[in-house]
Design an enzyme around this catalytic site. Structure first.
Site, PDB file in Angstrom:
ATOM      1  NE  ARG A 244      -2.540  -6.414  -9.367  1.00  0.00           N
ATOM      2  CZ  ARG A 244      -3.318  -6.268  -8.288  1.00  0.00           C
ATOM      3  NH1 ARG A 244      -4.250  -7.157  -8.021  1.00  0.00           N
ATOM      4  NH2 ARG A 244      -3.164  -5.246  -7.490  1.00  0.00           N
TER       5      ARG A 244
ATOM      6  CE1 TYR B 180      -6.020  -7.920  21.268  1.00  0.00           C
ATOM      7  CE2 TYR B 180      -5.737  -5.538  21.368  1.00  0.00           C
ATOM      8  CZ  TYR B 180      -6.469  -6.668  21.648  1.00  0.00           C
ATOM      9  OH  TYR B 180      -7.669  -6.542  22.298  1.00  0.00           O
TER      10      TYR B 180
ATOM     11  N   GLY C 245       0.843  -1.201   0.000  1.00  0.00           N
ATOM     12  CA  GLY C 245       0.000   0.000   0.000  1.00  0.00           C
ATOM     13  C   GLY C 245       0.874   1.245   0.000  1.00  0.00           C
TER      14      GLY C 245
ATOM     15  N   GLY D 155     -11.308 -11.887  15.264  1.00  0.00           N
ATOM     16  CA  GLY D 155     -11.421 -11.716  16.714  1.00  0.00           C
ATOM     17  C   GLY D 155     -11.953 -10.340  17.062  1.00  0.00           C
TER      18      GLY D 155
ATOM     19  CE1 TYR E  30      -3.892 -12.523  -2.455  1.00  0.00           C
ATOM     20  CE2 TYR E  30      -4.722 -13.683  -4.378  1.00  0.00           C
ATOM     21  CZ  TYR E  30      -4.795 -12.625  -3.489  1.00  0.00           C
ATOM     22  OH  TYR E  30      -5.784 -11.679  -3.642  1.00  0.00           O
TER      23      TYR E  30
ATOM     24  CE1 TYR F 113     -12.092 -17.245  14.690  1.00  0.00           C
ATOM     25  CE2 TYR F 113     -13.128 -15.405  15.820  1.00  0.00           C
ATOM     26  CZ  TYR F 113     -12.072 -16.283  15.685  1.00  0.00           C
ATOM     27  OH  TYR F 113     -11.015 -16.215  16.555  1.00  0.00           O
TER      28      TYR F 113
HETATM   29  N1  UDP Z   1       0.515 -11.109 -17.891  1.00  0.00           N
HETATM   30  C1  UDP Z   1       1.181 -10.851 -19.063  1.00  0.00           C
HETATM   31  N2  UDP Z   1       2.099  -9.842 -19.087  1.00  0.00           N
HETATM   32  C2  UDP Z   1       2.403  -9.100 -18.006  1.00  0.00           C
HETATM   33  C3  UDP Z   1       1.709  -9.356 -16.795  1.00  0.00           C
HETATM   34  C4  UDP Z   1       0.785 -10.369 -16.782  1.00  0.00           C
HETATM   35  O1  UDP Z   1       0.929 -11.506 -20.098  1.00  0.00           O
HETATM   36  O2  UDP Z   1       3.267  -8.201 -18.115  1.00  0.00           O
HETATM   37  C5  UDP Z   1      -0.487 -12.185 -17.887  1.00  0.00           C
HETATM   38  C6  UDP Z   1      -0.311 -13.207 -16.764  1.00  0.00           C
HETATM   39  O3  UDP Z   1       0.556 -14.239 -17.139  1.00  0.00           O
HETATM   40  C7  UDP Z   1      -1.743 -13.678 -16.583  1.00  0.00           C
HETATM   41  C8  UDP Z   1      -2.583 -12.466 -16.956  1.00  0.00           C
HETATM   42  O4  UDP Z   1      -1.735 -11.590 -17.682  1.00  0.00           O
HETATM   43  O5  UDP Z   1      -2.038 -14.704 -17.509  1.00  0.00           O
HETATM   44  C9  UDP Z   1      -3.109 -11.712 -15.754  1.00  0.00           C
HETATM   45  O6  UDP Z   1      -2.038 -11.507 -14.883  1.00  0.00           O
HETATM   46  P1  UDP Z   1      -2.130 -10.600 -13.607  1.00  0.00           P
HETATM   47  O7  UDP Z   1      -0.779 -10.558 -13.016  1.00  0.00           O
HETATM   48  O8  UDP Z   1      -2.767  -9.311 -13.973  1.00  0.00           O
HETATM   49  O9  UDP Z   1      -3.130 -11.311 -12.614  1.00  0.00           O
HETATM   50  P2  UDP Z   1      -3.618 -12.818 -12.382  1.00  0.00           P
HETATM   51  O10 UDP Z   1      -4.925 -12.889 -13.037  1.00  0.00           O
HETATM   52  O11 UDP Z   1      -2.646 -13.787 -12.991  1.00  0.00           O
HETATM   53  O12 UDP Z   1      -3.679 -12.919 -10.916  1.00  0.00           O
END
Ligand code: UDP
Length: 325
Positions: free
Chosen positions: A204, A78, A54, A120, A163, A177
């Protein structure tokens, strides 16, 4: 009863009318949009963030607001909130595959220990609990589109497992919960979302492609780009989460846009919308990269009366404007 860090600004005492909300990860992309949205609705918002992924910039404009407060803290420590709390949004976690590969243990801890801590707190305060879950609980899905009833196809020990499994654990914990302590739990399985305030370097597809296209650099498409994603604009997502908060939906619900495209098509569209002359460069496909992803939103439509409204081109144009700025 340890407080790791004093609030940067005090959370105003509870007042009548309006909700009092905690948003963990509230300085992140989704969290900061949520915070802004709820402040706009006249609610009081406390944001907790440790700034791993962030950024203070995302909440800077909210700081002077009398109903806004911020505490710099790790969600696994906490959490002390004085006074009433009506809802807890647990949104703290690295969420981009590049980020959770860089912070694997923090990602597991935010989803596991952070979920425990925030549940919690919700239990103590009798607050509604909204969990940011993910389409990653479906892994590399063998069913498409993915309905909530699908249990998924996750590799627990692969790079994405940190993740995916943390979020699956978080769902299990939230349900426990709910069943054991009667906490009112709402679980949003959030599909790929994009919009202003994504970090340029978060790794991404959308921010990568826009940054590369605007800089005239090669647009990096992984694999042959035939894998699909379905992109939801952030304002649609926030509206869905607000409806979820006010619903009585006690089981997970997909929130995402079912408009499915191949990654190479998204790259070409971004190239067109930016007027870029970048070439598309094909790079190796990351391990366990899901081949398809598309939400079945029947449940959200039926129970929340929600469906996305912003078409991909329009959302991308708004996001490109943000990145240009
Ligand atoms: N991707 C890509 N080029 C990039 C980044 C991501 O082709 O520079 C592809 C990645 O391999 C996936 C899709 O885009 O198939 C979406 O990736 P992202 O990281 O946005 O999120 P994901 O859906 O995989 O969590």
């Amino acid at each position: 009863m340890k407080r790791t860090s004093a609030p940067t600004n005090a959370f105003a005492p509870p007042r009548r009318g309006g909700l009092r909300l905690l948003i963990t990860g509230g300085a992140g992309f989704l969290g900061s949009h949520l915070a802004e949205h709820f402040l706009g609705q006249g609610h009081q918002v406390l944001v907790l963030d440790n700034f791993i992924t962030g950024s203070f910039n995302n909440i800077k404009a909210l700081m002077p607001h009398p109903d806004f407060a911020f505490i710099k803290q790790d969600v696994t420590d906490y959490i002390e909130v004085p006074g009433r709390l009506d809802a807890v949004f647990h949104f703290a976690s690295p969420a981009s595959p590049v980020d959770y590969a860089q912070y694997p243990i923090q990602t597991l801890k935010a989803g596991a220990l952070g979920t425990h801590k925030t549940l919690g707190l919700a239990k103590d305060k009798k607050a509604i609990y909204v969990l940011a879950s993910t389409s990653e609980v479906y892994g590399d899905p063998l069913v498409s589109p993915q309905p909530e009833s699908y249990w998924g196809n996750v590799n627990p020990i692969g790079p994405r497992g940190v993740y995916d499994e943390a979020k699956r654990f978080a769902e299990a914990m939230a349900m426990a919960y709910q069943r054991t302590h009667k906490v009112r739990v709402r679980i949003a399985r959030i599909f790929n979302t994009y919009g202003p305030r994504m970090r340029k370097n978060d790794g991404r597809a959308v921010p990568n492609f826009i940054t590369q296209a605007l800089a005239g650099k090669p647009i990096t498409v992984y694999g042959r780009g035939r894998q699909t994603r379905s992109l939801c604009f952030v304002s649609d997502l926030v509206r869905g989460l607000d409806l979820l908060l006010h619903s009585d939906l006690a089981t997970p619900v997909n929130i995402g846009n079912p408009d499915e495209h191949s990654i190479v098509a998204i790259a070409r569209l971004i190239k067109k919308l930016t007027g870029s002359r970048s070439r598309i460069a094909f790079k190796p496909l990351p391990v366990d990269d899901p081949k398809v992803r598309r939400p079945d939103i029947t449940l959200a439509v039926r129970k929340l009366r929600w469906k996305p409204a912003i078409p991909l081109e329009e959302g991308l144009k708004r996001t490109i404007d943000y990145f240009r700025g």
